[in-house]
Design a protein around this motif. Structure first.
Motif, PDB file in Angstrom:
ATOM      1  N   PRO A  76       0.826  -1.221   0.000  1.00  0.00           N
ATOM      2  CA  PRO A  76       0.000   0.000   0.000  1.00  0.00           C
ATOM      3  C   PRO A  76       0.848   1.254   0.000  1.00  0.00           C
ATOM      4  O   PRO A  76       1.934   1.302   0.600  1.00  0.00           O
ATOM      5  N   ASN A  77       0.345   2.276  -0.651  1.00  0.00           N
ATOM      6  CA  ASN A  77       1.143   3.462  -0.970  1.00  0.00           C
ATOM      7  C   ASN A  77       1.798   4.129   0.239  1.00  0.00           C
ATOM      8  O   ASN A  77       2.923   4.632   0.145  1.00  0.00           O
ATOM      9  N   THR A 102       2.840   9.171  -0.424  1.00  0.00           N
ATOM     10  CA  THR A 102       1.524   9.807  -0.272  1.00  0.00           C
ATOM     11  C   THR A 102       1.610  11.233   0.253  1.00  0.00           C
ATOM     12  O   THR A 102       0.597  11.927   0.294  1.00  0.00           O
ATOM     13  N   LYS A 163      -9.064  -4.093  -3.092  1.00  0.00           N
ATOM     14  CA  LYS A 163      -7.762  -4.392  -2.509  1.00  0.00           C
ATOM     15  C   LYS A 163      -7.979  -4.956  -1.102  1.00  0.00           C
ATOM     16  O   LYS A 163      -9.061  -4.815  -0.516  1.00  0.00           O
ATOM     17  N   TRP A 167      -7.731  -0.757   1.314  1.00  0.00           N
ATOM     18  CA  TRP A 167      -6.821   0.352   1.607  1.00  0.00           C
ATOM     19  C   TRP A 167      -6.836   1.414   0.518  1.00  0.00           C
ATOM     20  O   TRP A 167      -6.644   2.606   0.791  1.00  0.00           O
ATOM     21  N   ILE A 168      -7.105   1.003  -0.717  1.00  0.00           N
ATOM     22  CA  ILE A 168      -7.065   1.961  -1.825  1.00  0.00           C
ATOM     23  C   ILE A 168      -8.193   2.985  -1.741  1.00  0.00           C
ATOM     24  O   ILE A 168      -8.116   4.070  -2.315  1.00  0.00           O
ATOM     25  N   SER A 171      -8.080   7.505   1.696  1.00  0.00           N
ATOM     26  CA  SER A 171      -7.105   8.492   1.216  1.00  0.00           C
ATOM     27  C   SER A 171      -5.904   8.624   2.147  1.00  0.00           C
ATOM     28  O   SER A 171      -4.832   9.040   1.715  1.00  0.00           O
ATOM     29  N   ARG A 173      -4.300   6.150   3.383  1.00  0.00           N
ATOM     30  CA  ARG A 173      -3.375   5.068   3.041  1.00  0.00           C
ATOM     31  C   ARG A 173      -2.989   5.075   1.569  1.00  0.00           C
ATOM     32  O   ARG A 173      -1.880   4.680   1.208  1.00  0.00           O
ATOM     33  N   SER A 174      -3.891   5.535   0.712  1.00  0.00           N
ATOM     34  CA  SER A 174      -3.593   5.547  -0.728  1.00  0.00           C
ATOM     35  C   SER A 174      -3.050   6.885  -1.206  1.00  0.00           C
ATOM     36  O   SER A 174      -2.422   6.965  -2.253  1.00  0.00           O
ATOM     37  N   ASP A 180      -3.059   7.839  -6.388  1.00  0.00           N
ATOM     38  CA  ASP A 180      -2.881   6.441  -6.752  1.00  0.00           C
ATOM     39  C   ASP A 180      -3.080   6.207  -8.240  1.00  0.00           C
ATOM     40  O   ASP A 180      -2.236   5.595  -8.897  1.00  0.00           O
ATOM     41  N   LYS A 181      -4.162   6.688  -8.789  1.00  0.00           N
ATOM     42  CA  LYS A 181      -4.514   6.344 -10.167  1.00  0.00           C
ATOM     43  C   LYS A 181      -3.798   7.213 -11.182  1.00  0.00           C
ATOM     44  O   LYS A 181      -3.307   6.723 -12.200  1.00  0.00           O
TER      45      LYS A 181
END
Length: 365
Positions: A76-77, A102, A163, A167-168, A171, A173-174, A180-181
């Motif tokens: 995770p990010n 992040t 996920k 988590w995605i 915000s 965590r991602s 992310d995208k």
């Protein structure tokens, strides 16, 4: 020449694809020496791919016990910075999935750690390695549309794939949907215009897609404007509640003072409009200019791209680039310094959406 020994931290869907890419496409250059995941189920699935690899549940233990040349981080990010910095301090080259991190602070911490270690820190922006997107870069460098003044990206797609622990969708965590995208897409936009961003303004919200609920759930649509140096402007439009299967869900374009380029990814075409251009048929490397529509529109037909996992074109090639960078001791095309603003722009955009203010990037690195 001895094979490079790689460790893999995070063996979920993305991590397993990295394992298979090294195993299947670069068996003479590298080996999967160790794998690590805190989730026993994910680790077990990865172990089935490479039963000879040593298994760990703690990445620190893996890095301390194994003699590794490089590590792939597919977690995770929000964990990227912690794991990358730890690896670099141990003198290990790092391939870290996008986004860089992040937060702005963590992004800069990773750059500093790579500089101090003198090691490779490569970011997983695989699109730069795909023939299709590299051809766009060549066309722009040849000056076919002149000096770029406007670059855009449109992505209208369905919601995120699930996920572990969602988590995605969080915000915290991602980093947010844009981080992310769309770090992929901002990275390409930056690469194409070759200019430094100075201001970012974003508008967006969560209106249709709801998975975890609450204020921290990622947005599902946005419009982001970017002002670059030298009077270049950029725009990205994102929608996460469009049809999941729709032709040309992703589109890029660049407008210059001598013409316009835009993508038609579904048919592997690149459309180039050039002012006052006489009709011609030519080749650009392995790319053929097939036809001309009207007086000044040329279509570059790309050889069909190899279907990589999930449409991640360039995925296979980026592993070879990581191996080469380690062998030569050189910075790869997607070195963290080169890709830094691909993440800093969406971080700024998420901040702008929260505050309603333009984010000035003059003081950013």
């Amino acid at each position: 020449m001895e094979r490079l020994r790689f460790g893999f931290v995070g063996t979920g869907m993305m991590g397993r694809q990295h394992i298979k890419a090294v195993r299947d496409h670069y068996p003479e250059e590298a080996e999967v020496a160790a794998i690590c995941d805190a989730n026993p189920g994910e680790l077990s699935q990865a172990s089935e791919l490479v039963p000879e690899a040593h298994r760990y549940s703690d990445y620190r233990e893996m890095l301390e016990k194994e003699d590794l040349d490089g590590v792939f981080i597919s977690t995770p990010n929000f964990l990227h910075a912690e794991m990358a910095v730890y690896s670099l301090k141990r003198g290990i080259n790092v391939f870290s999935e996008k986004p860089v991190a992040t937060t702005k602070e963590d992004c800069l911490r990773m750059v500093e750690a790579a500089d101090e270690a003198g090691k490779v820190l490569m970011i997983g922006h695989e699109l730069r390695y795909a023939e299709y997107f590299r051809t766009i870069k060549r066309i722009l460098e040849e000056g076919r549309i002149g000096r770029p003044y406007l670059v855009w990206c449109k992505e209208f797609r369905g919601p995120f794939f699930p996920k572990i622990d969602n988590w995605i969708q969080d915000s915290r965590r991602s980093g947010g949907a844009l981080v992310d995208k769309n770090s992929h897409h901002f990275d390409l936009m930056n690469w194409y215009v070759g200019s430094r961003p100075t201001r970012v303004f974003g508008m967006g919200g969560k209106e249709v897609v709801e998975v975890i609920g609450g204020e921290e759930e990622v947005i599902d649509h946005a419009v982001v404007s970017v002002e670059y140096e030298d009077r270049v402007k950029g725009c990205l439009l994102l929608c996460m509640f469009a049809p999941s299967e729709n032709e040309d869900a992703l589109e890029f374009g660049v407008l210059g003072d001598r013409g316009m380029l835009r993508t038609k990814i579904s048919s592997n075409d690149i459309l180039v409009w050039e002012r006052e251009k006489e009709e011609e048929v030519e080749y650009v490397n392995r790319v053929q200019v097939l036809k001309k529509e009207g007086n000044n529109l040329i279509t570059y037909k790309i050889a069909p791209m190899k279907e990589e996992w999930g449409g991640h074109y360039g995925f296979r090639e980026e592993h070879g680039a990581f191996i080469e960078a380690i062998r030569k001791g050189e910075r790869p095309l997607t070195d963290v310094r080169e890709c830094l603003y691909g993440t800093l722009i969406p971080i700024a955009a998420e901040e702008s959406i929260r505050t309603g203010k333009v984010v000035e990037m003059e003081e950013w690195p």
